[in-house]
Design a protein around this motif. Structure first.
Motif, PDB file in Angstrom:
ATOM      1  N   GLN A 121      51.987  56.516  88.720  1.00  0.00           N
ATOM      2  CA  GLN A 121      52.953  56.949  87.695  1.00  0.00           C
ATOM      3  C   GLN A 121      53.476  55.744  86.916  1.00  0.00           C
ATOM      4  O   GLN A 121      53.631  55.794  85.691  1.00  0.00           O
ATOM      5  N   LYS A 122      53.706  54.657  87.633  1.00  0.00           N
ATOM      6  CA  LYS A 122      54.136  53.417  86.974  1.00  0.00           C
ATOM      7  C   LYS A 122      53.084  52.941  85.976  1.00  0.00           C
ATOM      8  O   LYS A 122      53.393  52.536  84.855  1.00  0.00           O
ATOM      9  N   ASP A 123      51.822  53.015  86.380  1.00  0.00           N
ATOM     10  CA  ASP A 123      50.738  52.572  85.505  1.00  0.00           C
ATOM     11  C   ASP A 123      50.588  53.474  84.280  1.00  0.00           C
ATOM     12  O   ASP A 123      50.297  53.000  83.173  1.00  0.00           O
ATOM     13  N   LEU A 124      50.779  54.773  84.472  1.00  0.00           N
ATOM     14  CA  LEU A 124      50.751  55.690  83.332  1.00  0.00           C
ATOM     15  C   LEU A 124      51.869  55.356  82.348  1.00  0.00           C
ATOM     16  O   LEU A 124      51.665  55.331  81.136  1.00  0.00           O
ATOM     17  N   ARG A 125      53.047  55.089  82.894  1.00  0.00           N
ATOM     18  CA  ARG A 125      54.195  54.745  82.039  1.00  0.00           C
ATOM     19  C   ARG A 125      53.904  53.473  81.233  1.00  0.00           C
ATOM     20  O   ARG A 125      54.166  53.408  80.029  1.00  0.00           O
TER      21      ARG A 125
END
Length: 534
Positions: free
Chosen positions: A485-489
């Motif tokens: 999720q961090k990488d998507l953000r």
């Protein structure tokens, strides 16, 4: 004369050379690793035998590993089995021996069946020959009575044998062509028990080989020259030399999470000198037992090592590690090297590079694509950018931890590429979860959906593993949901910075945020499925 005889008696007896051939089971000694059971097999077609001493191509049991092994490093399996079992007690070693015994058991069953068939064929042939003799005898008797001659005819034994017997006789009488197996050795694939499907994690897990046997060093090199690619295959050294020669530089490693732990383990197995540090000190204990040294602070590790790697969770952790109290920056002196393997944004990694270089240090970013299993197996994909010379200095380290590495140019490029890769992966995972839940609510079998997908163009290890996680309700982390999720953000922010739309990633990001609200952060990314069923 007597002195001469005594001298001859005292002279050591030269070892009797052992004759080995294709298909033989052997113990193979590779570099610094203990002997391991294997089988002499045909190498991939494009892989030439190394020049110099005589060697054989060996596939090792209990692993996915192959290597050229010098003949003096090989011993017959059965003759030395008891000796090897006494000196090697590891669990992985025992699993490899079990795989050999399983292979022998299956081979014995085939031999018995073959023997039974041969006996039946022999009996049938003898019976046919008897009938043929009787037939010829009867004709002679009739000819004698009639005063005529026996007509020339083809006996029944000849007609029953057909073309098989002459071919068989030709094969048995002709010397075997060098390097070519007999018919029953065409398939030399070694069956693996379910207990040894994973790459070894014991002391012998130093061998690496590309996943497909068709991929070899010569073919890779040719392809790189044709395309101008800047990738380096981590298996190159193994394909040529049978082992990886570790750098003589002192290596430091900061961060022993899911990815870092596997990386350090493989560095140690390959013979690197490694000093470790982790925020939670207890995680260092296992690696100390494996031969690593303990660093009390990041600054101490950097100051005592030539090249220090770091792999932490996010941009804040990466900055704190470098700029915080007793951090990396305090240990940097001219010539010291720092390699950040964390997945962060380009701005963060550029800032870290600037402060490291301002102190006379050398900087390389090298985030990795993969998961915990691939990290353990030394099969990560490494994306690097920054100091090209440092990238080359890290060659043996990258070979130990990964199957492929790419050099992408200036600092920031690897961070951008890594975010794009993980954006695609995260979006795909959300789509898989969405498809499985839609199948469920419309009365379709989720297992059948998986079976269909596995037979189509989307088939992949990733697809199968993540679907199995969902079907079994097993969300033990292989790649934390909170990190994808961090990488998507960060990928969405990257798109915003260049005014590029990322609507698919944005939609997936919302689903992961929903999963995090359902306390799935520390589960595997496949737990995004739960966002659809709650």
């Amino acid at each position: 004369m007597a002195a001469s005889a005594a001298s001859a008696a005292a002279a050591p007896t030269a070892p009797v050379p052992v004759s080995l051939r294709l298909g033989d089971l052997v113990w193979g000694k590779l570099g610094r690793y203990p002997p391991w059971p294997g089988k002499i097999v045909n190498p991939p077609k494009d892989l030439k035998k190394p020049r110099g001493k005589k060697c054989f191509f060996v596939k090792f049991f209990g692993t996915e590993d192959h290597a050229w092994i010098k003949v003096e490093q090989l011993k017959p399996y059965h003759a030395h089995k008891e000796e090897m079992i006494k000196i090697n007690k590891g669990k992985r070693f025992q699993q490899a021996v079990d795989a050999v015994e399983e292979f022998l058991k299956k081979g014995k069953g085939k031999d018995q069946a073959s023997s039974h068939n041969s006996t039946e064929e022999k009996n049938r042939r003898n019976s046919s020959e008897e009938r043929g003799k009787q037939s010829v005898g009867e004709e002679k008797h009739k000819a004698g009575l009639s005063g005529g001659k026996v007509k020339k005819r083809v006996s029944s034994v000849s007609s029953e044998r057909g073309a098989k017997s002459p071919l068989k006789r030709t094969y048995e009488q002709s010397p075997r062509k060098r390097g070519r197996p007999p018919k029953d050795e065409k398939d030399l694939t070694i069956p693996e028990s379910s207990t040894v499907k994973r790459m070894m994690t014991g002391t012998v897990a130093g061998f690496k080989w590309p996943p497909s046997p068709a991929v070899c060093y010569q073919a890779i090199t040719k392809k790189l020259k044709e395309t101008g690619s800047t990738s380096i295959q981590a298996a190159d050294s193994t394909a040529i030399n049978g082992s990886i020669t570790p750098t003589d530089k002192k290596i430091g490693f900061l961060g022993l999470g899911l990815m870092g732990s596997g990386i350090v383990s493989n560095l140690l197995k390959m013979g690197h000198t490694v000093t470790v540090w982790n925020r939670t000190a207890e995680k260092c204990d296992l690696f100390i037992q494996e031969g690593a040294r303990l660093g009390r602070t990041p600054a101490e590790v950097v100051s005592t090592c030539d090249i220090t790697f770091a792999c932490v969770s996010d941009p804040k952790a990466a900055k704190d590690l470098v700029l915080g109290p007793s951090g990396v920056l305090q240990g940097i002196r001219p010539g010291k090297c720092y390699v950040d393997m964390s997945t962060v944004d380009a701005d963060t990694v550029t800032e870290l590079a600037q402060v490291i270089v301002s102190r006379g240090g050398r900087f390389l970013e090298a985030p990795v694509s993969g998961n915990q299993q691939l990290s353990n197996d030394g099969m990560l994909v490494i994306l690097a950018a920054g100091d090209r010379g440092l990238y080359e200095d890290c060659s043996s380290c990258f070979q130990a931890m990964g199957k492929t590495s790419f050099f992408l140019g200036e600092v920031g490029n690897a961070a951008k590429m890594m975010l794009i890769v993980n954006m695609v992966q995260g979006s795909f995972m959300a789509t898989i979860a969405e498809g499985l839940t839609l199948a469920q609510v419309t009365g379709q079998s989720q297992q059948t959906l998986l079976d269909i997908l596995n037979q189509g163009q989307l088939a992949s290890i990733f697809l199968d593993q993540k679907c199995q996680n969902i079907l079994q309700g097993n969300f033990k982390p292989d790649f934390y949901l909170k990190y994808i999720q961090k990488d998507l953000r960060l990928a969405i922010a990257l798109g915003d910075s260049v005014n590029h739309p990322t609507p698919m990633a944005a939609a997936a990001n919302e689903v992961y945020k929903r999963a995090k609200a359902l306390d799935q952060s520390d589960n595997d990314m496949s737990a995004v499925y739960r966002a659809y069923i709650h």
